[in-house]
Write an enzyme that holds these catalytic residues in place. Sequence first.
Site, mmCIF file in Angstrom:
data_model
loop_
_atom_site.group_PDB
_atom_site.id
_atom_site.type_symbol
_atom_site.label_atom_id
_atom_site.label_comp_id
_atom_site.label_asym_id
_atom_site.label_seq_id
_atom_site.Cartn_x
_atom_site.Cartn_y
_atom_site.Cartn_z
ATOM 1 N N ASP A 1 -7.688 3.967 -3.479
ATOM 2 C CA ASP A 1 -6.703 3.056 -2.949
ATOM 3 C C ASP A 1 -6.311 1.889 -4.111
ATOM 4 O O ASP A 1 -7.222 0.842 -4.153
ATOM 5 C CB ASP A 1 -7.503 2.362 -1.675
ATOM 6 C CG ASP A 1 -6.476 1.373 -0.913
ATOM 7 O OD1 ASP A 1 -5.444 1.405 -1.300
ATOM 8 O OD2 ASP A 1 -7.084 0.925 0.164
ATOM 9 N N CYS B 1 0.871 -1.170 -0.134
ATOM 10 C CA CYS B 1 0.021 -0.134 0.049
ATOM 11 C C CYS B 1 0.737 1.200 -0.079
ATOM 12 O O CYS B 1 0.601 2.321 -1.009
ATOM 13 C CB CYS B 1 -0.957 0.087 1.317
ATOM 14 S SG CYS B 1 -0.171 0.198 2.687
ATOM 15 N N HIS C 1 -2.262 1.229 7.093
ATOM 16 C CA HIS C 1 -2.676 1.069 5.578
ATOM 17 C C HIS C 1 -2.664 2.676 5.225
ATOM 18 O O HIS C 1 -3.406 3.512 5.543
ATOM 19 C CB HIS C 1 -4.116 0.217 5.425
ATOM 20 C CG HIS C 1 -4.453 0.249 4.083
ATOM 21 N ND1 HIS C 1 -3.655 -0.495 2.941
ATOM 22 C CD2 HIS C 1 -5.428 0.741 3.323
ATOM 23 C CE1 HIS C 1 -4.220 -0.297 2.030
ATOM 24 N NE2 HIS C 1 -5.291 0.407 2.209
#
Length: 282
Positions: free
Chosen positions: A130, A76, A115
Amino acid sequence: MQLQQRLTEIDLDAYFQRIGYSGDCSPRLTTLQAIHQRHSETIAFENLNSLLKQPVKLDLASLQQKLINQGRGGYCFEQNSLLRAVLLALGFQVTNLAARVLWNLPSGTIAPRSHMVLGVNIDGEPYIADAGFGGLTLTAPLALTPDIEQPTSHEPFRLSAADRSYIMQAYIKHEWKSLYRFDLQEQELPDYEVSNWYVSTHPNSIFVTNLMVAKPDSNCRYALWNNQLTVHYLDGRTEHRVLSTVAEFRATLESVFCLNLGAIAEIDRMLQQLIERSRAMT
């Protein structure tokens, strides 16, 4: 001004070539949607560096070298840091956000903000982008509108409002599953550096102890957990396969996940260790 210039010094031509994008570059929703999908379906989620105890660098030069020039993927912090730089260079308004993972954790678990998520404002309307949540990575941005089902090219998603925060959820097998919780508190880049160091080096981190590779495709999602390959088709079918040789392992990483393994030291040794560990557990 110097910080802004440093963050947006990205080779957009190389990035667009990497993801196969040749469309509009103006900061509008259709541009974000198209880039988000191409990025997610091209640059695989993977944690090879962490598993090999190699550094995971978040500076833009390193991200471009790895994810663009070397044909690698990332997790991420890498994926969304690169996407962030692209969107800023195109004129989008981007806010750094952070989330606490809920996926596959017992109810009531309070996880760290490990995250990275992006808030994107387009003509006064907020969206969430995302490109780095593993096997359930978004293939489209979501409007920051709570409690409505939003279609993507894969599963439906929604943002559930919860005590001044939001819970990202995906509709899987006729049930809404919670992925992570986030609020709108803006994060600074050093916040990501600390979290990135922790998840990529702590001996108990899942990124240090197991191989995770994932990539959505046009009709399915591919997910690799150590040497266990799973294919989740959009029609509901699921296929499983165990990778039992290094040659098969490498071929899967290269052909299914489109990873260039040429510059990764010790890759074959690590793959063999994963195979042997799997055999010892059966």
